[in-house]
Design a protein around this motif. Structure first.
Motif, mmCIF file in Angstrom:
data_model
loop_
_atom_site.group_PDB
_atom_site.id
_atom_site.type_symbol
_atom_site.label_atom_id
_atom_site.label_comp_id
_atom_site.label_asym_id
_atom_site.label_seq_id
_atom_site.Cartn_x
_atom_site.Cartn_y
_atom_site.Cartn_z
ATOM 1 N N ILE A 24 0.762 -1.073 -0.032
ATOM 2 C CA ILE A 24 -0.031 0.173 -0.068
ATOM 3 C C ILE A 24 0.846 1.339 0.055
ATOM 4 O O ILE A 24 0.635 2.316 -0.443
ATOM 5 C CB ILE A 24 -0.974 -0.010 1.246
ATOM 6 C CG1 ILE A 24 -1.966 1.229 1.069
ATOM 7 C CG2 ILE A 24 -0.263 -0.141 2.437
ATOM 8 C CD1 ILE A 24 -2.895 0.717 -0.186
ATOM 9 N N THR A 25 2.084 0.904 0.763
ATOM 10 C CA THR A 25 2.681 2.251 0.698
ATOM 11 C C THR A 25 3.398 2.742 -0.506
ATOM 12 O O THR A 25 4.144 3.856 -0.673
ATOM 13 C CB THR A 25 3.994 2.306 1.810
ATOM 14 O OG1 THR A 25 4.690 1.032 1.536
ATOM 15 C CG2 THR A 25 3.336 2.240 3.046
ATOM 16 N N ASP A 146 1.605 -4.904 5.721
ATOM 17 C CA ASP A 146 1.257 -4.102 4.794
ATOM 18 C C ASP A 146 0.172 -2.729 5.250
ATOM 19 O O ASP A 146 -0.914 -3.032 5.196
ATOM 20 C CB ASP A 146 0.636 -4.770 3.736
ATOM 21 C CG ASP A 146 0.539 -3.783 2.425
ATOM 22 O OD1 ASP A 146 1.080 -2.451 2.195
ATOM 23 O OD2 ASP A 146 -0.520 -4.339 1.631
ATOM 24 N N VAL A 147 0.670 -1.692 5.809
ATOM 25 C CA VAL A 147 0.004 -0.980 6.460
ATOM 26 C C VAL A 147 0.459 0.484 6.168
ATOM 27 O O VAL A 147 1.596 0.719 6.404
ATOM 28 C CB VAL A 147 -0.146 -0.978 8.155
ATOM 29 C CG1 VAL A 147 -0.913 0.040 8.643
ATOM 30 C CG2 VAL A 147 -0.798 -2.258 8.351
ATOM 31 N N LEU A 148 -0.661 1.462 5.896
ATOM 32 C CA LEU A 148 -0.269 2.820 5.816
ATOM 33 C C LEU A 148 -1.230 3.582 6.885
ATOM 34 O O LEU A 148 -2.349 3.407 6.904
ATOM 35 C CB LEU A 148 -0.631 3.272 4.582
ATOM 36 C CG LEU A 148 -0.528 4.926 4.418
ATOM 37 C CD1 LEU A 148 0.752 5.450 4.775
ATOM 38 C CD2 LEU A 148 -0.932 5.344 3.066
ATOM 39 N N ARG A 149 -0.660 4.071 7.779
ATOM 40 C CA ARG A 149 -1.441 4.640 8.992
ATOM 41 C C ARG A 149 -1.425 5.990 8.915
ATOM 42 O O ARG A 149 -0.031 6.851 8.882
ATOM 43 C CB ARG A 149 -1.097 3.927 10.333
ATOM 44 C CG ARG A 149 -1.643 4.815 11.613
ATOM 45 C CD ARG A 149 -1.127 4.179 12.947
ATOM 46 N NE ARG A 149 -1.640 4.926 13.888
ATOM 47 C CZ ARG A 149 -2.204 4.531 15.131
ATOM 48 N NH1 ARG A 149 -2.209 3.181 15.329
ATOM 49 N NH2 ARG A 149 -2.464 5.297 16.206
ATOM 50 N N VAL A 150 -2.536 6.861 9.155
ATOM 51 C CA VAL A 150 -2.620 8.325 9.160
ATOM 52 C C VAL A 150 -3.179 8.672 10.393
ATOM 53 O O VAL A 150 -4.268 8.481 10.643
ATOM 54 C CB VAL A 150 -3.434 8.825 7.902
ATOM 55 C CG1 VAL A 150 -3.362 10.528 7.999
ATOM 56 C CG2 VAL A 150 -2.917 8.498 6.580
ATOM 57 N N ASP A 151 -2.540 9.386 11.444
ATOM 58 C CA ASP A 151 -2.699 9.971 12.553
ATOM 59 C C ASP A 151 -3.380 11.244 12.324
ATOM 60 O O ASP A 151 -2.591 12.182 11.948
ATOM 61 C CB ASP A 151 -1.888 9.744 13.596
ATOM 62 C CG ASP A 151 -1.347 8.608 14.057
ATOM 63 O OD1 ASP A 151 -2.371 7.594 14.457
ATOM 64 O OD2 ASP A 151 -0.348 8.179 13.893
ATOM 65 N N LEU A 152 -4.721 11.348 12.871
ATOM 66 C CA LEU A 152 -5.195 12.809 12.826
ATOM 67 C C LEU A 152 -5.800 13.363 13.896
ATOM 68 O O LEU A 152 -6.437 12.634 14.724
ATOM 69 C CB LEU A 152 -6.238 12.839 11.584
ATOM 70 C CG LEU A 152 -5.757 12.476 10.212
ATOM 71 C CD1 LEU A 152 -6.761 11.831 9.441
ATOM 72 C CD2 LEU A 152 -4.971 13.643 9.499
ATOM 73 N N GLN A 164 -4.749 -1.364 5.426
ATOM 74 C CA GLN A 164 -4.237 -2.384 5.691
ATOM 75 C C GLN A 164 -4.509 -3.714 4.676
ATOM 76 O O GLN A 164 -5.613 -3.805 4.618
ATOM 77 C CB GLN A 164 -4.493 -2.639 7.181
ATOM 78 C CG GLN A 164 -6.129 -2.959 7.346
ATOM 79 C CD GLN A 164 -6.279 -2.858 8.945
ATOM 80 O OE1 GLN A 164 -6.092 -2.073 9.668
ATOM 81 N NE2 GLN A 164 -6.793 -4.222 9.459
ATOM 82 N N GLY A 165 -3.477 -3.998 4.220
ATOM 83 C CA GLY A 165 -3.502 -5.291 3.156
ATOM 84 C C GLY A 165 -3.948 -6.538 3.938
ATOM 85 O O GLY A 165 -3.581 -6.614 5.183
ATOM 86 N N SER A 166 -4.788 -7.366 3.353
ATOM 87 C CA SER A 166 -5.315 -8.565 3.711
ATOM 88 C C SER A 166 -4.161 -9.559 3.784
ATOM 89 O O SER A 166 -3.448 -9.435 2.725
ATOM 90 C CB SER A 166 -6.537 -9.107 3.187
ATOM 91 O OG SER A 166 -7.664 -8.060 3.246
#
Lengths: 184, 120
Positions: A24-25, A146-152, A164-166
């Protein structure tokens, strides 16, 4: 006479490269995710509602909503926040139609619809063809590597969006939209 | 004018109704449907002048509802209001007989762009 794959010899290197799951990234960055979420917030929550890219820490009672994307990249777009934040978001969505006391169904509906809108627009950025599932609410599926995390932060409250990829996701090489039909 | 709004999310139906009002279409009868099957039934029972429908819904999707309507001979104007707006979906919607596809999130201006000329 050698074939077009002769540069790879007989090592199977090319086939393995095609089979490698998309990460994903490599497909989308956090700024794009934040921009998609901000557009959703401005249109649905309020023109003057802003998402600030700062980590805040989620409360213990955090709840998630998510939609699955199935295609060359398969996984989930997950929105997570505290229950109080989820109630406040649903109240904003319902505006003048919000009852004095929101029931759990309204909160789940509102949070799910936000994940649906963000997920639909994330899907549009990812390689296709792919299909979107119906929104779900509860405890988010566990994330793998496989994760892209966005903190807001919204109104000073923490909110995260994770792509998040399965585990065992289909790869671009394996995915055939004619054979892998998921209702649109 | 009677407008049928189909979406499995009650919250989103309220947002569509509010946006119609903000766009200036505030003097119309609104009928709600909670999925494609409900919408298909209400196209017959309520005789709406316009259908605004989500795409992804349980029981029957929006595109299945539209295809069933056209197969039964209904020519009621139909537009999608959905979280996805890929070129493939727009093409599929147009081929099935939809007038337009509004992607979420939308604004009152978006509604005006697509609905002026459709809503009297």
């Amino acid at each position: 006479m050698t074939g077009p794959a002769s540069g790879y010899g007989d090592t199977g290197e090319r086939r393995r490269a095609e089979d490698a799951p998309l990460e994903i990234t490599a497909l989308i960055d956090d700024e794009t995710v934040q921009s998609i979420a901000q557009e959703a917030w401005s249109a649905l929550i309020g023109e003057d509602e802003f998402l600030v890219p700062l980590p805040g820490g989620l409360p213990d009672d955090a709840v998630s909503s998510w939609v699955e994307v199935v295609g060359p990249w398969t996984g989930a777009v997950v929105l997570t926040c505290g229950r109080t934040t989820a109630e406040e978001l649903s109240r904003c969505l319902l505006a003048e139609h919000a009852p004095p006391v929101l029931d759990a169904e309204d909160v789940a509906d509102g949070l799910g619809e936000l994940a649906n809108v963000v997920g639909g627009n994330v899907k549009a950025v990812l390689p296709g063809p792919s299909v979107l599932g119906l929104p779900e609410v509860g405890t988010a599926p566990a994330a793998g590597a496989d994760v892209l995390r966005v903190d807001l932060l919204w109104r000073g409250r923490s909110l995260t969006i994770t792509l998040q990829g399965s585990a065992g996701a289909l790869t671009a090489h394996q995915y055939d939209p004619q054979k892998n039909e998921v209702p649109l | 004018m009677k407008i049928l709004i189909a979406d499995d999310s009650r919250v989103m139906r309220q947002i569509v109704i509010r946006t119609l009002r903000q766009a200036g279409y505030d003097d119309h009868d609104i009928v709600e449907a909670e999925d494609g099957a409900d919408a298909l039934a209400k196209v017959t029972s309520e005789s709406p002048d316009l259908v605004l429908s989500d795409w992804n819904m349980p029981n029957m999707t929006g595109i299945e509802c539209l295809q069933a309507m056209r197969a039964s001979g209904s020519a009621v104007p139909f537009g999608f209001v959905t979280s996805e707006g890929s070129p493939e979906m727009r093409e599929k919607a147009a081929n099935a007989g939809a007038l337009f596809l509004i992607a979420k999130p939308f604004t009152a201006d978006t509604f005006n762009e697509h609905l002026d000329g459709v809503i009297a």
